[in-house]
Design a protein around this motif. Structure first.
Motif, PDB file in Angstrom:
ATOM      1  N   ALA A   1       0.782  -1.074   0.004  1.00  0.00           N
ATOM      2  CA  ALA A   1       0.086   0.027  -0.058  1.00  0.00           C
ATOM      3  C   ALA A   1       0.923   1.300   0.171  1.00  0.00           C
ATOM      4  O   ALA A   1       2.036   1.059   0.156  1.00  0.00           O
ATOM      5  CB  ALA A   1      -0.895   0.126   1.299  1.00  0.00           C
ATOM      6  N   PHE A   2       0.498   2.337   0.084  1.00  0.00           N
ATOM      7  CA  PHE A   2       0.981   3.510  -0.236  1.00  0.00           C
ATOM      8  C   PHE A   2       0.672   4.477   1.006  1.00  0.00           C
ATOM      9  O   PHE A   2      -0.848   4.511   1.248  1.00  0.00           O
ATOM     10  CB  PHE A   2       0.837   4.522  -1.325  1.00  0.00           C
TER      11      PHE A   2
ATOM     12  N   TRP B   1       4.348  -2.023   3.578  1.00  0.00           N
ATOM     13  CA  TRP B   1       3.658  -3.549   3.515  1.00  0.00           C
ATOM     14  C   TRP B   1       2.702  -3.892   4.697  1.00  0.00           C
ATOM     15  O   TRP B   1       3.384  -3.629   5.782  1.00  0.00           O
ATOM     16  CB  TRP B   1       4.827  -4.519   3.505  1.00  0.00           C
ATOM     17  N   LEU B   2       1.774  -4.400   4.543  1.00  0.00           N
ATOM     18  CA  LEU B   2       0.849  -5.134   5.519  1.00  0.00           C
ATOM     19  C   LEU B   2       1.038  -6.520   5.394  1.00  0.00           C
ATOM     20  O   LEU B   2       0.970  -7.017   4.316  1.00  0.00           O
ATOM     21  CB  LEU B   2      -0.480  -4.587   5.421  1.00  0.00           C
TER      22      LEU B   2
ATOM     23  N   TYR C   1      -9.324  -2.764  -4.120  1.00  0.00           N
ATOM     24  CA  TYR C   1      -9.746  -1.199  -4.114  1.00  0.00           C
ATOM     25  C   TYR C   1     -10.458  -1.178  -2.762  1.00  0.00           C
ATOM     26  O   TYR C   1     -11.459  -1.963  -2.402  1.00  0.00           O
ATOM     27  CB  TYR C   1     -10.575  -0.707  -5.132  1.00  0.00           C
ATOM     28  N   SER C   2     -10.274  -0.102  -1.889  1.00  0.00           N
ATOM     29  CA  SER C   2     -11.069   0.061  -0.808  1.00  0.00           C
ATOM     30  C   SER C   2     -11.253   1.636  -0.589  1.00  0.00           C
ATOM     31  O   SER C   2     -10.737   2.558  -1.034  1.00  0.00           O
ATOM     32  CB  SER C   2     -10.592  -0.548   0.695  1.00  0.00           C
ATOM     33  N   GLN C   3     -12.477   2.103   0.104  1.00  0.00           N
ATOM     34  CA  GLN C   3     -12.949   3.373   0.409  1.00  0.00           C
ATOM     35  C   GLN C   3     -12.584   3.421   1.796  1.00  0.00           C
ATOM     36  O   GLN C   3     -13.643   3.482   2.668  1.00  0.00           O
ATOM     37  CB  GLN C   3     -14.312   3.669  -0.127  1.00  0.00           C
ATOM     38  N   LEU C   4     -11.562   3.906   2.600  1.00  0.00           N
ATOM     39  CA  LEU C   4     -11.395   4.259   3.950  1.00  0.00           C
ATOM     40  C   LEU C   4     -11.036   5.664   4.059  1.00  0.00           C
ATOM     41  O   LEU C   4     -10.108   6.056   3.117  1.00  0.00           O
ATOM     42  CB  LEU C   4     -10.554   3.186   4.679  1.00  0.00           C
TER      43      LEU C   4
ATOM     44  N   HIS D   1      -5.374   1.894  -3.016  1.00  0.00           N
ATOM     45  CA  HIS D   1      -5.206   0.847  -4.362  1.00  0.00           C
ATOM     46  C   HIS D   1      -4.083  -0.033  -3.923  1.00  0.00           C
ATOM     47  O   HIS D   1      -3.090   0.522  -3.525  1.00  0.00           O
ATOM     48  CB  HIS D   1      -4.793   1.679  -5.392  1.00  0.00           C
ATOM     49  N   VAL D   2      -4.329  -1.402  -3.402  1.00  0.00           N
ATOM     50  CA  VAL D   2      -3.618  -2.223  -2.890  1.00  0.00           C
ATOM     51  C   VAL D   2      -3.415  -3.360  -4.028  1.00  0.00           C
ATOM     52  O   VAL D   2      -4.088  -3.912  -4.220  1.00  0.00           O
ATOM     53  CB  VAL D   2      -4.040  -2.808  -1.549  1.00  0.00           C
TER      54      VAL D   2
END
Length: 197
Positions: free
Chosen positions: A48-49, A58-59, A172-175, A184-185
């Motif tokens: 992720a960024f 990194w996760l 893709y997620s919306q948090l 964007h992962v």
């Protein structure tokens, strides 16, 4: 994500997964081929960024996925992944991330030693044990839409056991993140698969 939308996605996923069982109760048509079911457990890492920067972090964590191939390789899958990072970039702020998604999946060469699948899913992302901006004040958790598209490669070892050599997906997620409120992962993983025929 609203509870009604979450219930609708779960209902659709369960309908897709139970369709072959309901079809077997029909007496006028020939009995269909039983669904090929699989349950996979994988180690995953996602890149992720940091919000508003080009700094990657990194996760790491795990993923569980239940899938069914019902008709000529076409089927459905439900996936849950959980990952964690001790720091978002160099901020020192940790984050934990649980995502569940469900949707259609297509598998090439079902029953062969090497099989490949592609899938497209939607569901919910939940971030917690972190700091998420809000209109009034920062909060420790948040949830929002999640969309996942990916593919994988399974290598059969025995009839009921396989190695998931690759599990790759775009997530893709919306948090809320004080920038675009979008993530964007790229998620990569590998693990084991238990098959039920």
């Amino acid at each position: 994500m609203k509870k009604s939308a979450t219930k609708a996605i779960l209902t659709l996923a369960m309908a897709l997964l139970t369709a072959p069982l309901m079809a077997q109760t029909a007496t006028t048509a020939p009995a269909p081929k039983k669904a090929d079911l699989d349950f996979a457990v994988s180690f995953v890492a996602q890149r992720a960024f940091s919000a508003g920067t080009d700094t990657p972090f990194w996760l790491t964590g795990g993923k569980a996925e239940f899938g069914a191939s019902m008709w000529h390789g076409l089927g459905a899958a439900i996936a849950v992944s959980g990952t964690h990072a001790a720091s978002i970039g160099g901020s020192g702020i940790p984050v934990s991330y649980v995502v569940w998604t469900a949707g259609p999946r297509y598998r090439w060469h079902t029953g062969h030693r090497v099989s490949v699948y592609g899938e497209a899913m939607a569901g919910e992302a939940n971030g917690f044990r972190s700091i998420f901006p809000a209109p009034t004040a920062a909060q420790p958790d948040a949830n929002g839409l999640a969309v996942r598209a990916g593919f994988g490669i399974d290598l059969a070892v025995k009839k009921h056991f396989a190695i998931r050599a690759l599990d790759a997906s775009y997530l893709y997620s919306q948090l809320p993140n004080a920038d675009t409120n979008k993530q964007h992962v790229m998620q990569l993983g590998a693990g084991v698969v238990f098959r039920f025929h």
